[in-house]
Design a protein around this motif. Structure first.
Motif, mmCIF file in Angstrom:
data_model
loop_
_atom_site.group_PDB
_atom_site.id
_atom_site.type_symbol
_atom_site.label_atom_id
_atom_site.label_comp_id
_atom_site.label_asym_id
_atom_site.label_seq_id
_atom_site.Cartn_x
_atom_site.Cartn_y
_atom_site.Cartn_z
ATOM 1 N N ALA A 41 0.850 -1.437 0.490
ATOM 2 C CA ALA A 41 -0.306 -0.256 -0.181
ATOM 3 C C ALA A 41 1.261 1.479 -0.301
ATOM 4 N N ALA A 42 1.857 1.076 0.875
ATOM 5 C CA ALA A 42 2.464 2.300 0.911
ATOM 6 C C ALA A 42 3.838 2.372 -0.452
ATOM 7 N N ASP A 43 4.357 1.780 -0.999
ATOM 8 C CA ASP A 43 4.646 1.687 -2.867
ATOM 9 C C ASP A 43 3.542 2.437 -3.539
ATOM 10 N N GLN A 44 2.677 1.183 -3.330
ATOM 11 C CA GLN A 44 1.588 1.890 -4.418
ATOM 12 C C GLN A 44 1.350 3.253 -4.741
ATOM 13 N N ALA A 45 1.062 3.756 -3.274
ATOM 14 C CA ALA A 45 0.227 5.609 -2.667
ATOM 15 C C ALA A 45 1.504 6.430 -3.079
ATOM 16 N N ALA A 46 2.782 5.596 -3.075
ATOM 17 C CA ALA A 46 4.153 6.428 -3.721
ATOM 18 C C ALA A 46 3.723 6.604 -5.343
ATOM 19 N N VAL A 47 4.049 5.212 -5.501
ATOM 20 C CA VAL A 47 4.042 5.577 -7.568
ATOM 21 C C VAL A 47 2.700 6.225 -7.791
ATOM 22 N N ASN A 48 1.374 5.988 -7.617
ATOM 23 C CA ASN A 48 0.285 6.560 -8.124
ATOM 24 C C ASN A 48 0.267 8.098 -7.859
ATOM 25 N N ALA A 49 1.201 8.460 -7.032
ATOM 26 C CA ALA A 49 1.723 10.031 -6.475
ATOM 27 C C ALA A 49 2.643 10.914 -7.707
ATOM 28 N N MET A 50 3.966 9.541 -8.093
ATOM 29 C CA MET A 50 4.912 10.125 -9.030
ATOM 30 C C MET A 50 4.527 10.270 -10.126
ATOM 31 N N ARG A 51 3.366 9.207 -10.616
ATOM 32 C CA ARG A 51 2.845 9.228 -11.605
ATOM 33 C C ARG A 51 2.290 10.135 -12.363
ATOM 34 N N GLU A 52 1.456 10.721 -11.143
ATOM 35 C CA GLU A 52 0.289 12.000 -11.074
ATOM 36 C C GLU A 52 0.980 13.514 -12.036
ATOM 37 N N GLN A 53 1.872 13.405 -11.128
ATOM 38 C CA GLN A 53 2.759 14.893 -10.744
ATOM 39 C C GLN A 53 4.176 14.380 -12.320
ATOM 40 N N LEU A 54 4.402 13.583 -12.100
ATOM 41 C CA LEU A 54 5.307 13.067 -13.571
ATOM 42 C C LEU A 54 4.483 13.753 -14.483
#
Length: 323
Positions: A41-54
């Motif tokens: 869950a921690a990894d997925q939250a970071a992935v989602n946020a990073m992708r959205e910002q990129l």
């Protein structure tokens, strides 16, 4: 050609603050999961946020170091295109949460990490292991090498530093595969700082030895993390060497797919990262390099390390936002 084409110049100065925001938002997204015991869950939250910002950045980006092959990673996989499509073509290396276990257990040195350079600037390392060796800046080229034994590396670095081997501290991932290496390093009298995860941070520690107390990093870890670490040292100074390791034909096939034909090649820092890059890392759980995310009633604060290899500039930025 216009500045919005994919072959537009790579304006690292203009893109650097945007990259810092990508790292910050990934860290903030994982903040509520620190110490909660849920790595995925921690990894997925970071992935989602990073992708959205990129995808908000005016770049035509390709993820060359990511969360794995396309069929293994739902987001930010190797080869995924990110950005608005307007602006320069860029290579992106990232680890949305370097240290998922560290985050889940609230242990030190979890970071969000991302690097960006012109298209074709980073080694397309397959998702295999890499034998790594790194030291900080200020030493002659080739003072240590992967062809040396662990004992020889410690003794050579001590000689170059003008100290006894017992004054050297080596960072090594605590894994069964490293037991013989650990024993040999300890026979020299050197100290070892064992880490459970997070070898990008482990390599970065070498570049700030006065702060971290780490002189050298060695051992086997992920090849993608090796390229990320090389991008960090490209900005901070220091040497890193990497040799890909293959456990089976499938992994050799991944190398061939990435265009790698010399399976025994030892890569230097500037062969893994051939052009100037920008690099950002935000502390999640804190450690020697960066403090942890600070949460107080009504607000949250992060600290981000933002670096540009072109100028050698290093910024430490605090970002405080209401929640």
């Amino acid at each position: 050609m216009t500045e919005t084409s994919a072959d537009a110049p790579f304006h690292d100065r203009m893109l650097s603050l945007g990259l810092a925001r990508v790292a910050e938002q990934a860290a903030l997204a994982s903040a509520s999961l620190i110490g909660r015991g849920d790595e995925k869950a921690a990894d997925q939250a970071a992935v989602n946020a990073m992708r959205e910002q990129l995808n908000l950045l005016d770049i035509k980006g390709v993820v060359v170091i990511g969360e794995g092959e396309r069929d293994e990673a739902p987001m930010l996989y190797i080869g995924e295109e990110v950005g608005t499509g307007n602006g320069p073509g860029v290579d992106i290396a990232l680890d949305p949460l370097e240290g998922t276990t560290l985050t889940a257990k609230d242990m030190p040195n979890a970071l969000t990490v991302i690097a960006m350079g012109p298209r074709g600037s980073m080694l397309h390392a397959p998702d295999t292991y890499m034998d790594k060796l790194a030291i900080g800046p200020g030493y002659p080229d080739g003072v240590v090498s992967l062809d040396m034994s662990p004992r020889e590396r410690v003794e050579a670095l001590a000689a170059a530093k003008g100290c006894a081997p017992s004054d050297i501290t080596v960072c090594i991932l605590e894994r069964p595969r490293h037991e013989a290496m650990i024993a040999e390093v300890r026979e020299t009298g050197a100290a070892i700082r064992l880490i459970t995860d997070g070898d990008v941070a482990g390599v970065m520690h070498c570049a700030e030895s006065e702060t971290t107390g780490i002189d050298m990093y060695m051992g086997q870890g992920g090849a993608p993390e090796g390229v990320l670490a090389a991008a960090a040292l490209k900005c901070m100074g220091g040497q890193i060497f990497g040799r890909l390791l293959f456990r089976n034909d499938d992994e050799k096939g991944r190398a061939a797919k990435a265009g790698i034909t010399d399976l025994d090649r030892i890569y230097t820092r500037d062969e893994m990262v051939t052009q100037d890059v920008i690099f950002a890392a935000t502390g999640v759980t804190g450690g020697s390099l960066l403090p942890e995310i600070k949460r107080q009633p009504g607000w949250v604060e992060t600290t981000t390390l933002l670096m540009r290899s072109k100028t050698g500039s290093v910024r430490r930025m605090s970002y405080r936002t209401p929640v």
